[in-house]
Design an enzyme around this catalytic site. Structure first.
Site, PDB file in Angstrom:
ATOM      1  N   THR A 240      16.101  25.279  33.564  1.00 54.80           N
ATOM      2  CA  THR A 240      16.444  23.863  33.349  1.00 54.80           C
ATOM      3  C   THR A 240      15.692  23.212  32.175  1.00 54.80           C
ATOM      4  OG1 THR A 240      16.979  23.707  35.684  1.00 54.80           O
ATOM      5  CG2 THR A 240      16.559  21.637  34.604  1.00 54.80           C
TER       6      THR A 240
ATOM      7  N   GLU B 160      20.676  26.488  36.159  1.00 51.11           N
ATOM      8  CA  GLU B 160      19.976  26.946  37.363  1.00 51.11           C
ATOM      9  C   GLU B 160      18.944  28.023  37.058  1.00 51.11           C
ATOM     10  OE1 GLU B 160      18.247  26.745  40.260  1.00 51.11           O
ATOM     11  OE2 GLU B 160      18.920  28.762  40.697  1.00 51.11           O
TER      12      GLU B 160
ATOM     13  N   SER C  22      20.307  19.456  44.746  1.00 52.16           N
ATOM     14  CA  SER C  22      19.400  19.691  43.624  1.00 52.16           C
ATOM     15  C   SER C  22      18.032  19.105  43.926  1.00 52.16           C
ATOM     16  CB  SER C  22      19.992  19.015  42.387  1.00 52.16           C
ATOM     17  OG  SER C  22      19.062  19.013  41.332  1.00 52.16           O
TER      18      SER C  22
ATOM     19  N   GLY D 287      12.740  24.001  39.433  1.00 52.34           N
ATOM     20  CA  GLY D 287      13.261  24.281  40.771  1.00 52.34           C
ATOM     21  C   GLY D 287      12.793  23.200  41.738  1.00 52.34           C
TER      22      GLY D 287
HETATM   23  N1  GLU Z   1      18.935  24.271  40.068  1.00 57.02           N
HETATM   24  C1  GLU Z   1      17.775  23.453  40.244  1.00 57.02           C
HETATM   25  C2  GLU Z   1      18.120  22.093  40.730  1.00 57.02           C
HETATM   26  O1  GLU Z   1      19.164  21.618  40.482  1.00 57.02           O
HETATM   27  C3  GLU Z   1      17.023  23.302  38.992  1.00 57.02           C
HETATM   28  C4  GLU Z   1      16.414  24.558  38.594  1.00 57.02           C
HETATM   29  C5  GLU Z   1      15.189  24.358  37.779  1.00 57.02           C
HETATM   30  O2  GLU Z   1      14.765  23.302  37.505  1.00 57.02           O
HETATM   31  O3  GLU Z   1      14.615  25.293  37.376  1.00 57.02           O
HETATM   32  O4  GLU Z   1      17.336  21.462  41.354  1.00 57.02           O
END
Ligand code: GLU
Length: 607
Positions: free
Chosen positions: A422, A442, A486, A510
């Site tokens: 991200t 992601e 998310s 994440g």
């Molecule tokens: N897929 C994650 C989310 O939407 C983000 C992943 C990340 O920040 O590394 O929360």
């Protein structure tokens, strides 16, 4: 082009102090420094690994400012702002360049959230991916009904959701764009055609990446004929992406959503040799971005506005701040270069309680209502005070979810392990309008599938792989058309009295995003740090498991003090990618002060 951007040298000295690191020279952040990858964290999946630490000075500007995760992307936004573009215009230019130069993190094949402030109101734009119409809650389960290994879900067509980035930017541009849509694509088209130098971070991630080269399109682009990854500095051209961007520039997002590109995505997803997916061109054509009501809560003398569901970011941060307010965490600012154990203790305990509620209650509210069908019960001041009262001198270990007032819902507990990739963009334009946008494919390089020159997301693995537990269905289970929950937390902070914008910030990471952004809010609002200092502060917090401290940046004394309070401490890699822009007074003059994360390649530019 950096001449009007002032590097603040004194910030570096302060910064080194509060982050407990040796003072380094303030370098004008013109190029990302190549640095060896740090030792891998034990036991934690972190596919977008750290790629070093390069000290950031903090930047000031008077009129406008853009902070993004890659210098070429920041520059594209800067050029748009100089040409009189709005914050949304600049965000579009930044995102298109990121699609090219930071493909491991975000792009037009992914999704995003954008918080917008127009001088009066705050809006939350939702460009989160959606599950295909044919998806069921068994999508990530083995034939025996067990959750499949995470990476097995990620790689291939199965994890690909309908991309949302372009529809969301189109919607925001219709409302707040000043410059023509097509003009905003020009920097990325030029770089894709003429080539860009592979950044040290992209090169280091390619080196450790195992799955990307199995996709023939990605292998031909990111690797040489012998299978060696493109090294840092290699000039990479992407004529396919240049063509796609040119077509979208002239024909608008319908070219992507309703034409050949959507059919190409369907073909790629469906024909994956070992892990085909369900996404169709019809799913893509039906994708809709949404405008949602932001979550704005008062915190001391500020109003903090965050992203509502399908993100859990805004609620979790508002809960943490609500609890910390009753504990007066401001007393525990870092001192003499050391994080205060009491501050880390309170922050981690509040985190446990917030993550427990998050795991229980928060999902796409278009499918699964929040308790009481509103964010209010979870953010109720009395409820949060009761939750905060569970915080004592000793760590509570694992927190149990709470039951907000007047509510009794029995959701099962979510088991999705989001992984850190991200990218975050903060922008303030000459008009004072601002955005905070977090954007993602992601996992690192998403599903590892490349089509027409860009990477496809694996956002569907943000759903819980398990659909039920002993308590009943899991709120964040897969359902057709639903958006995976998310943790992204693009945030805008205002002065409660004057209503003026104080801060725009956000991060990848994440589920740890909530702690990273929370750290910057507490660092700036409670501990009086400038935004660069707050970003550079070691990362810490708990996601309702161990208390996590950033490897290489915390003292043994802190670890011991927390252990003495009963914390199960884990010292680990914590690769945030924070960016922030803050209204700050320097020598009596109000300026924008920007910060970028030393853990990644971002820089800030402005006039
Ligand atoms: N897929 C994650 C989310 O939407 C983000 C992943 C990340 O920040 O590394 O929360």
């Amino acid at each position: 082009m950096h001449t009007r951007v002032t590097a603040i040298a004194f910030a570096v000295a302060l910064l080194a102090g509060c982050a407990n690191r040796p003072v380094q020279n303030a370098a004008p952040a013109t190029a990302p420094a190549a640095a060896p990858a740090t030792a891998p964290a034990t036991g934690m999946q972190a596919p977008e690994a750290a790629s070093g630490w390069s000290e950031k000075p903090g930047w000031t500007a008077k009129k406008f400012m853009v902070a993004a995760a890659n210098p070429l992307a920041t520059d594209a936004g800067y050029q748009v702002l100089r040409a009189g573009g709005s914050a949304v215009d600049a965000a579009i230019a930044v995102q298109m360049v990121l699609t090219l130069v930071e493909p491991q993190s975000s792009g037009i094949g992914g999704g995003a959230f954008l918080m917008h402030y127009d001088g009066k109101t705050v809006k939350a734009f939702d460009g989160r991916e959606t599950a295909p119409a044919a998806a069921t809650d068994k999508l990530f389960q083995t034939p025996e009904g067990k959750a499949m290994p995470f990476i097995q879900g990620v790689v291939g067509g199965r994890s690909v959701g309908a991309p949302g980035v372009l529809r969301m930017l189109e919607m925001a541009h219709k409302q707040y764009g000043k410059l023509p849509w097509a003009s905003l694509f020009q920097p990325a088209i030029k770089l894709a055609e003429e080539g860009f130098a592979v950044s040290p971070r992209l090169a280091s991630l390619l080196k450790t990446e195992q799955y990307l080269k199995k996709d023939p399109a990605a292998a031909a682009y990111f690797y040489d004929k012998d299978g060696n990854p493109r090294p840092a500095g290699y000039v990479l051209k992407n004529p396919q992406l240049a063509k796609v961007l040119r077509d979208i520039a002239t024909g608008g997002p319908d070219v992507f959503y309703k034409g050949q590109i959507a059919r190409d995505i369907e073909a790629k997803v469906k024909t994956h040799p070992t892990n085909p997916g369900l996404l169709t061109a019809t799913d893509i054509a039906g994708y809709q971005a949404k405008v949602r009501e932001p979550i704005c809560t008062d915190y001391k003398s500020w109003t903090v506005c965050g992203m509502p569901p399908p993100s859990s970011g805004g609620i979790a941060i508002a809960q943490m701040l609500g609890m910390l307010e009753t504990k007066n965490i401001g007393r525990y600012a870092p001192k003499d270069g050391m994080l205060n154990p009491e501050g880390v203790h309170l922050f981690s305990e509040a985190g446990r309680l917030a993550y427990a509620d998050r795991g229980r209650y928060v999902a796409d509210t278009d499918f699964v209502p929040l308790p009481g069908n509103s964010v209010k019960p979870l953010l109720d001041k009395t409820y949060l005070a009761q939750r905060a009262a569970l915080i004592t001198d000793k760590s509570m270990g694992q927190a149990k979810f709470g039951v907000p007032p007047g509510v009794n819902v029995a959701w099962g507990t979510d088991t999705s392990p989001e992984l850190p990739c991200t990218s975050h963009i903060s922008i303030v334009d000459a008009n004072g309008d601002a955005i905070s946008m977090t954007t993602t494919v992601e996992d690192v390089f998403g599903s590892r599938q490349m089509v027409d020159g860009f990477i496809l997301n694996n956002q569907l693995t943000d759903f819980s792989f398990d659909a039920v537990d002993a308590n009943g269905p899991v709120a964040n289970r897969v359902e057709p058309g639903k958006r995976p929950r998310s943790s992204m937390a693009p945030t805008l902070v205002f002065d409660k009295a004057t209503k003026k914008l104080v801060l725009s910030t956000g991060s990848p990471g994440g589920s740890a995003i909530i702690n990273y952004v929370g750290k910057v809010l507490v660092g700036t609002l409670d501990w009086g740090l400038n935004v660069q200092q707050a970003i550079s502060l070691p990362n810490f917090g708990s996601r309702n498991g161990p208390t996590e401290l950033e490897q290489g940046h915390v003292s043994e004394a802190l670890v011991e003090a927390l252990k003495a309070k009963g914390h199960n401490v884990r010292v680990m890699e914590q690769t945030s990618g924070l960016q922030g822009i803050m209204r700050t007074k320097i020598n009596g003059e109000e300026v924008w002060f920007g910060g970028a994360d030393p853990r990644r390649e971002g820089i800030v530019m402005g006039d």
